[in-house]
Design a protein around this motif. Structure first.
Motif, PDB file in Angstrom:
ATOM      1  N   GLU A 199       0.832  -1.206   0.000  1.00  0.00           N
ATOM      2  CA  GLU A 199       0.000   0.000   0.000  1.00  0.00           C
ATOM      3  C   GLU A 199       0.868   1.258   0.000  1.00  0.00           C
ATOM      4  O   GLU A 199       0.505   2.268  -0.616  1.00  0.00           O
ATOM      5  CB  GLU A 199      -0.928  -0.011   1.219  1.00  0.00           C
ATOM      6  N   LEU A 200       1.979   1.190   0.699  1.00  0.00           N
ATOM      7  CA  LEU A 200       2.893   2.326   0.728  1.00  0.00           C
ATOM      8  C   LEU A 200       3.444   2.619  -0.662  1.00  0.00           C
ATOM      9  O   LEU A 200       3.520   3.783  -1.087  1.00  0.00           O
ATOM     10  CB  LEU A 200       4.043   2.042   1.697  1.00  0.00           C
ATOM     11  N   MET A 201       3.793   1.571  -1.408  1.00  0.00           N
ATOM     12  CA  MET A 201       4.299   1.761  -2.768  1.00  0.00           C
ATOM     13  C   MET A 201       3.221   2.316  -3.687  1.00  0.00           C
ATOM     14  O   MET A 201       3.466   3.211  -4.503  1.00  0.00           O
ATOM     15  CB  MET A 201       4.817   0.426  -3.330  1.00  0.00           C
ATOM     16  N   ALA A 202       2.017   1.815  -3.551  1.00  0.00           N
ATOM     17  CA  ALA A 202       0.905   2.288  -4.377  1.00  0.00           C
ATOM     18  C   ALA A 202       0.579   3.741  -4.078  1.00  0.00           C
ATOM     19  O   ALA A 202       0.287   4.534  -4.985  1.00  0.00           O
ATOM     20  CB  ALA A 202      -0.329   1.409  -4.152  1.00  0.00           C
ATOM     21  N   GLU A 203       0.625   4.109  -2.788  1.00  0.00           N
ATOM     22  CA  GLU A 203       0.378   5.500  -2.390  1.00  0.00           C
ATOM     23  C   GLU A 203       1.451   6.422  -2.959  1.00  0.00           C
ATOM     24  O   GLU A 203       1.160   7.527  -3.433  1.00  0.00           O
ATOM     25  CB  GLU A 203       0.353   5.604  -0.869  1.00  0.00           C
ATOM     26  N   ALA A 204       2.712   5.973  -2.912  1.00  0.00           N
ATOM     27  CA  ALA A 204       3.807   6.778  -3.457  1.00  0.00           C
ATOM     28  C   ALA A 204       3.640   6.982  -4.966  1.00  0.00           C
ATOM     29  O   ALA A 204       3.902   8.065  -5.482  1.00  0.00           O
ATOM     30  CB  ALA A 204       5.143   6.108  -3.151  1.00  0.00           C
ATOM     31  N   MET A 205       3.191   5.955  -5.646  1.00  0.00           N
ATOM     32  CA  MET A 205       2.946   6.076  -7.092  1.00  0.00           C
ATOM     33  C   MET A 205       1.866   7.104  -7.382  1.00  0.00           C
ATOM     34  O   MET A 205       1.927   7.822  -8.377  1.00  0.00           O
ATOM     35  CB  MET A 205       2.538   4.722  -7.677  1.00  0.00           C
ATOM     36  N   ALA A 206       0.846   7.163  -6.508  1.00  0.00           N
ATOM     37  CA  ALA A 206      -0.283   8.077  -6.724  1.00  0.00           C
ATOM     38  C   ALA A 206       0.060   9.518  -6.368  1.00  0.00           C
ATOM     39  O   ALA A 206      -0.679  10.441  -6.736  1.00  0.00           O
ATOM     40  CB  ALA A 206      -1.483   7.612  -5.906  1.00  0.00           C
ATOM     41  N   THR A 207       1.154   9.732  -5.655  1.00  0.00           N
ATOM     42  CA  THR A 207       1.549  11.080  -5.255  1.00  0.00           C
ATOM     43  C   THR A 207       2.183  11.811  -6.427  1.00  0.00           C
ATOM     44  O   THR A 207       3.056  11.267  -7.106  1.00  0.00           O
ATOM     45  CB  THR A 207       2.561  11.010  -4.082  1.00  0.00           C
ATOM     46  N   ILE A 208       1.758  13.041  -6.673  1.00  0.00           N
ATOM     47  CA  ILE A 208       2.271  13.782  -7.836  1.00  0.00           C
ATOM     48  C   ILE A 208       3.581  14.495  -7.523  1.00  0.00           C
ATOM     49  O   ILE A 208       4.316  14.870  -8.441  1.00  0.00           O
ATOM     50  CB  ILE A 208       1.228  14.809  -8.329  1.00  0.00           C
ATOM     51  N   ASN A 209       3.895  14.692  -6.240  1.00  0.00           N
ATOM     52  CA  ASN A 209       5.119  15.393  -5.868  1.00  0.00           C
ATOM     53  C   ASN A 209       6.312  14.451  -5.818  1.00  0.00           C
ATOM     54  O   ASN A 209       6.158  13.226  -5.831  1.00  0.00           O
ATOM     55  CB  ASN A 209       4.950  16.050  -4.479  1.00  0.00           C
ATOM     56  N   ASP A 210       7.509  15.020  -5.750  1.00  0.00           N
ATOM     57  CA  ASP A 210       8.691  14.210  -5.496  1.00  0.00           C
ATOM     58  C   ASP A 210       8.526  13.546  -4.145  1.00  0.00           C
ATOM     59  O   ASP A 210       8.113  14.178  -3.166  1.00  0.00           O
ATOM     60  CB  ASP A 210       9.952  15.083  -5.485  1.00  0.00           C
ATOM     61  N   VAL A 211       8.876  12.277  -4.080  1.00  0.00           N
ATOM     62  CA  VAL A 211       8.673  11.530  -2.843  1.00  0.00           C
ATOM     63  C   VAL A 211       9.626  10.344  -2.819  1.00  0.00           C
ATOM     64  O   VAL A 211      10.095   9.887  -3.871  1.00  0.00           O
ATOM     65  CB  VAL A 211       7.206  11.037  -2.736  1.00  0.00           C
ATOM     66  N   SER A 212       9.937   9.858  -1.623  1.00  0.00           N
ATOM     67  CA  SER A 212      10.721   8.630  -1.507  1.00  0.00           C
ATOM     68  C   SER A 212      10.226   7.839  -0.308  1.00  0.00           C
ATOM     69  O   SER A 212       9.869   8.414   0.724  1.00  0.00           O
ATOM     70  CB  SER A 212      12.218   8.939  -1.363  1.00  0.00           C
ATOM     71  N   VAL A 213      10.187   6.506  -0.476  1.00  0.00           N
ATOM     72  CA  VAL A 213       9.786   5.618   0.605  1.00  0.00           C
ATOM     73  C   VAL A 213      10.719   4.412   0.599  1.00  0.00           C
ATOM     74  O   VAL A 213      11.137   3.936  -0.459  1.00  0.00           O
ATOM     75  CB  VAL A 213       8.314   5.150   0.464  1.00  0.00           C
ATOM     76  N   ILE A 214      11.057   3.927   1.795  1.00  0.00           N
ATOM     77  CA  ILE A 214      11.876   2.724   1.918  1.00  0.00           C
ATOM     78  C   ILE A 214      11.319   1.897   3.066  1.00  0.00           C
ATOM     79  O   ILE A 214      10.806   2.446   4.054  1.00  0.00           O
ATOM     80  CB  ILE A 214      13.365   3.075   2.157  1.00  0.00           C
ATOM     81  N   THR A 215      11.437   0.590   2.953  1.00  0.00           N
ATOM     82  CA  THR A 215      10.861  -0.307   3.956  1.00  0.00           C
ATOM     83  C   THR A 215      11.941  -1.180   4.593  1.00  0.00           C
ATOM     84  O   THR A 215      13.057  -1.297   4.086  1.00  0.00           O
ATOM     85  CB  THR A 215       9.791  -1.218   3.326  1.00  0.00           C
ATOM     86  N   ALA A 216      11.537  -1.808   5.717  1.00  0.00           N
ATOM     87  CA  ALA A 216      12.318  -2.863   6.383  1.00  0.00           C
ATOM     88  C   ALA A 216      13.695  -2.414   6.880  1.00  0.00           C
ATOM     89  O   ALA A 216      14.620  -3.234   6.942  1.00  0.00           O
ATOM     90  CB  ALA A 216      12.460  -4.078   5.465  1.00  0.00           C
TER      91      ALA A 216
END
Length: 310
Positions: free
Chosen positions: A176-193
């Motif tokens: 869900e975090l990856m899908a949310e990041a894809m839907a965000t129009i701004n520059d963004v970064s997410v990392i897990t684990a």
């Protein structure tokens, strides 16, 4: 689809490097360096010890490009070609760099990356330094055969401030975090684990959002801006030209010293004139001494003359 491989690892003989690098016309060098720093951070188990039991998923958008991939031990992708010449286990980041206009879904599936490893890494495992480097290689594996994620809004409170790092908590699901990041129009970064909060907050990597194992509540940290001084009160911006007050003070000091020196010279000259005793016009020291002696002898000569007259 406009996408190229972005893989950072090593082989048996050659040290870690960006083995599959995007071409310069697809990804400017500065943007490539930014993504490479984040990719290397995903497998940094030297500063932040970890056995990388869990794959770390990274999604990062910068401008018109997006990097997606996983950081993990190479043994998770292949039972062979996963240690160096000393037998030390090798790790790596295996990713895809997308043009944002062509990213419809991402392969959120370890099996996809196993196929990349078998097709592109194993054949290079014993190659020389010159051969262990590829640039501008387009994606040649179809996503549709694997589990994929599309942009979906789950109303997750994602941070898009580059000067802030947020730990979201383990209640957030990775897909869900990856899908949310894809839907965000701004520059963004997410990392897990990640295994350490300090890893998530490391300013070198600029991870805006992270999931840290064992952290269940949302936490955040503000990164210091280069032009600011962090204080408990309002942010204080440093002056652009801090040397100017020093220059003005230095000029005033020079002028004051000059005035004092001039006054001292005048006083010395005046004292010199006052202390000087006039002497005879003849400058020869010998003549001056004889004239003084004559003046001392003059009274005795006059007394002798008076006696003769009597």
């Amino acid at each position: 689809m406009k996408a190229q491989y972005f893989i950072y690892t090593r082989n048996s003989e050659n040290d870690y490097k960006l083995v599959f690098s995007p071409s310069d016309d697809f990804c400017p060098p500065e943007t490539r360096k930014f993504f490479l720093m984040q990719a290397r951070g995903s497998i940094n188990i030297d500063t932040y010890p970890s056995n990388l039991d869990n794959p770390r998923w990274l999604f990062s958008r910068q401008g018109n490009l997006t990097l997606f991939g996983t950081g993990l031990m190479n043994s998770a992708l292949s039972a062979e070609c996963n240690t160096d010449y000393t037998g030390t286990p090798v790790r790596g980041f295996f990713g895809i760099l997308f043009d944002n206009t062509s990213i419809n879904c991402i392969p959120f599936d370890i099996e996809f990356f196993k196929e990349i490893y078998a097709k592109h890494i194993v054949p290079l495992w014993n190659t020389s330094k010159d051969e262990f480097k590829k640039k501008g290689v387009d994606i040649d594996i179809e996503f549709e055969r694997f589990n994929t994620i599309e942009a979906t809004n789950f109303n997750l409170p994602l941070n898009t401030n580059n000067y802030k790092s947020v730990i979201l908590g383990n209640s957030v699901k990775e897909n869900e975090l990856m899908a949310e990041a894809m839907a965000t129009i701004n520059d963004v970064s997410v990392i897990t684990a990640l295994d350490d909060k300090l890893h998530a907050y490391d300013s070198k990597y600029r991870y805006m959002n992270a999931i840290v194992i064992g952290v269940d509540i949302r936490e955040e940290r503000i990164h210091k801006r280069e032009t600011e001084v962090i204080s408990e009160g309002p942010v204080i911006v440093q002056p652009k030209n801090p040397d100017k007050p020093k220059k003005a003070l230095r000029l005033k000091l020079i002028i004051a010293i000059g005035i004092i020196a001039t006054i001292v010279i005048i006083i010395i000259l005046m004292n010199g004139k006052t202390a000087t005793t006039p002497i005879l016009k003849n400058s020869n020291s010998g003549d001056s001494i004889r004239e003084s002696q004559i003046q001392k002898q003059a009274p005795s000569l006059n007394m002798d003359c008076s006696k003769e007259k009597k």
